[in-house]
Design a protein around this motif. Structure first.
Motif, PDB file in Angstrom:
ATOM      1  N   SER A 104       0.831  -1.201   0.000  1.00 27.60           N
ATOM      2  CA  SER A 104       0.000   0.000   0.000  1.00 27.60           C
ATOM      3  C   SER A 104       0.868   1.253   0.000  1.00 27.60           C
ATOM      4  O   SER A 104       1.770   1.398   0.810  1.00 27.60           O
ATOM      5  N   GLY A 105       0.594   2.145  -0.942  1.00 26.62           N
ATOM      6  CA  GLY A 105       1.347   3.394  -1.034  1.00 26.62           C
ATOM      7  C   GLY A 105       2.694   3.271  -1.726  1.00 26.62           C
ATOM      8  O   GLY A 105       3.444   4.239  -1.827  1.00 26.62           O
ATOM      9  N   MET A 106       3.032   2.100  -2.226  1.00 24.83           N
ATOM     10  CA  MET A 106       4.310   1.892  -2.905  1.00 24.83           C
ATOM     11  C   MET A 106       4.339   2.711  -4.198  1.00 24.83           C
ATOM     12  O   MET A 106       3.344   2.756  -4.925  1.00 24.83           O
ATOM     13  N   SER A 107       5.457   3.361  -4.486  1.00 23.99           N
ATOM     14  CA  SER A 107       5.579   4.175  -5.693  1.00 23.99           C
ATOM     15  C   SER A 107       5.495   3.301  -6.943  1.00 23.99           C
ATOM     16  O   SER A 107       5.739   2.093  -6.889  1.00 23.99           O
ATOM     17  N   ASP A 108       5.164   3.921  -8.069  1.00 24.89           N
ATOM     18  CA  ASP A 108       5.090   3.189  -9.335  1.00 24.89           C
ATOM     19  C   ASP A 108       6.423   2.531  -9.675  1.00 24.89           C
ATOM     20  O   ASP A 108       6.465   1.401 -10.141  1.00 24.89           O
ATOM     21  N   GLU A 109       7.504   3.255  -9.438  1.00 25.75           N
ATOM     22  CA  GLU A 109       8.834   2.725  -9.744  1.00 25.75           C
ATOM     23  C   GLU A 109       9.138   1.475  -8.915  1.00 25.75           C
ATOM     24  O   GLU A 109       9.582   0.461  -9.450  1.00 25.75           O
ATOM     25  N   LEU A 110       8.877   1.543  -7.608  1.00 30.47           N
ATOM     26  CA  LEU A 110       9.122   0.375  -6.757  1.00 30.47           C
ATOM     27  C   LEU A 110       8.174  -0.768  -7.089  1.00 30.47           C
ATOM     28  O   LEU A 110       8.560  -1.936  -7.073  1.00 30.47           O
ATOM     29  N   TRP A 111       6.902  -0.425  -7.389  1.00 29.96           N
ATOM     30  CA  TRP A 111       5.957  -1.478  -7.729  1.00 29.96           C
ATOM     31  C   TRP A 111       6.402  -2.203  -8.992  1.00 29.96           C
ATOM     32  O   TRP A 111       6.289  -3.420  -9.098  1.00 29.96           O
ATOM     33  N   SER A 112       6.934  -1.471  -9.948  1.00 31.80           N
ATOM     34  CA  SER A 112       7.438  -2.084 -11.173  1.00 31.80           C
ATOM     35  C   SER A 112       8.599  -3.041 -10.854  1.00 31.80           C
ATOM     36  O   SER A 112       8.661  -4.152 -11.389  1.00 31.80           O
ATOM     37  N   GLU A 113       9.497  -2.611  -9.966  1.00 30.58           N
ATOM     38  CA  GLU A 113      10.605  -3.483  -9.534  1.00 30.58           C
ATOM     39  C   GLU A 113      10.057  -4.726  -8.835  1.00 30.58           C
ATOM     40  O   GLU A 113      10.523  -5.846  -9.080  1.00 30.58           O
ATOM     41  N   HIS A 114       9.084  -4.519  -7.945  1.00 27.85           N
ATOM     42  CA  HIS A 114       8.454  -5.621  -7.206  1.00 27.85           C
ATOM     43  C   HIS A 114       7.852  -6.630  -8.183  1.00 27.85           C
ATOM     44  O   HIS A 114       8.066  -7.839  -8.060  1.00 27.85           O
ATOM     45  N   ASN A 115       7.116  -6.123  -9.167  1.00 31.68           N
ATOM     46  CA  ASN A 115       6.480  -6.959 -10.170  1.00 31.68           C
ATOM     47  C   ASN A 115       7.519  -7.794 -10.927  1.00 31.68           C
ATOM     48  O   ASN A 115       7.351  -8.999 -11.107  1.00 31.68           O
ATOM     49  N   LYS A 116       8.611  -7.176 -11.346  1.00 29.60           N
ATOM     50  CA  LYS A 116       9.666  -7.891 -12.076  1.00 29.60           C
ATOM     51  C   LYS A 116      10.306  -8.970 -11.206  1.00 29.60           C
ATOM     52  O   LYS A 116      10.564 -10.088 -11.669  1.00 29.60           O
ATOM     53  N   GLU A 117      10.569  -8.633  -9.933  1.00 25.66           N
ATOM     54  CA  GLU A 117      11.171  -9.615  -9.023  1.00 25.66           C
ATOM     55  C   GLU A 117      10.266 -10.826  -8.836  1.00 25.66           C
ATOM     56  O   GLU A 117      10.735 -11.962  -8.857  1.00 25.66           O
ATOM     57  N   ILE A 118       8.970 -10.579  -8.663  1.00 23.12           N
ATOM     58  CA  ILE A 118       8.033 -11.693  -8.483  1.00 23.12           C
ATOM     59  C   ILE A 118       7.985 -12.556  -9.742  1.00 23.12           C
ATOM     60  O   ILE A 118       7.995 -13.779  -9.664  1.00 23.12           O
ATOM     61  N   GLN A 119       7.955 -11.940 -10.905  1.00 22.76           N
ATOM     62  CA  GLN A 119       7.917 -12.712 -12.153  1.00 22.76           C
ATOM     63  C   GLN A 119       9.166 -13.566 -12.309  1.00 22.76           C
ATOM     64  O   GLN A 119       9.085 -14.728 -12.730  1.00 22.76           O
TER      65      GLN A 119
END
Length: 157
Positions: free
Chosen positions: A37-52
């Motif tokens: 919650s509240g994570m920036s777009d840039e960090l969320w994009s990194e998070h998404n890539k790491e999970i994938q």
């Protein structure tokens, strides 16, 4: 181009029920997930890539694994990404500690206490044990396994 757009728009108007939005716990930013919650777009994009990337590795070991179930461990706090750790460090005061996942309980308590001296309680609890369900912002529970390793992301509450 017009020929392609018109049938698509017409199909959406005639069959709006076909479009369905799916929220994946642990992947998508929602208010129900304190870790994202509240994570920036840039960090969320990194998070998404790491999970994938992690999912590809997990799927190679276990081909039947389902993506939504794989992502649940990030929502439950039993897995973390570098982006989640970066996000946690931006919150004031700090609310959760993904960086201690997998560490021994003594180190985890020291880290939490050092970063939040104002907490009235930092408790180490065996994972699966019964505990009260009251929500207290001045308390952090650290859930550990039999070898005293942290198995869930500690958080205020």
């Amino acid at each position: 181009m017009t020929r392609l757009i018109l049938p698509t728009v017409l199909a959406f108007i005639l069959f709006p029920f076909v479009v369905e939005m799916v929220i994946v716990a642990g992947l998508d930013r929602t208010d129900q997930n304190p870790f994202l919650s509240g994570m920036s777009d840039e960090l969320w994009s990194e998070h998404n890539k790491e999970i994938q990337e992690d999912f590809k590795v997990a799927q190679a070991a276990e081909p039947s694994i389902d993506f939504a179930n794989f992502c649940k461990k990030y929502a439950e706090g039993t897995a973390t990404t570098k982006a989640m750790i970066k996000h946690a460090s931006t919150l004031e005061p700090k609310q959760f500690w993904p960086e201690v996942l997998g560490k021994d309980s003594k180190s985890a308590v020291e880290i939490v206490r050092r970063e939040r001296e104002d907490l009235s309680s930092v408790d180490v609890i065996a994972d699966g044990s019964m505990c009260t369900m009251d929500y207290r912002l001045d308390r952090v529970r650290i859930f550990v396994d039999a070898s005293e390793k942290v198995v869930r992301i500690p958080q205020c509450g």
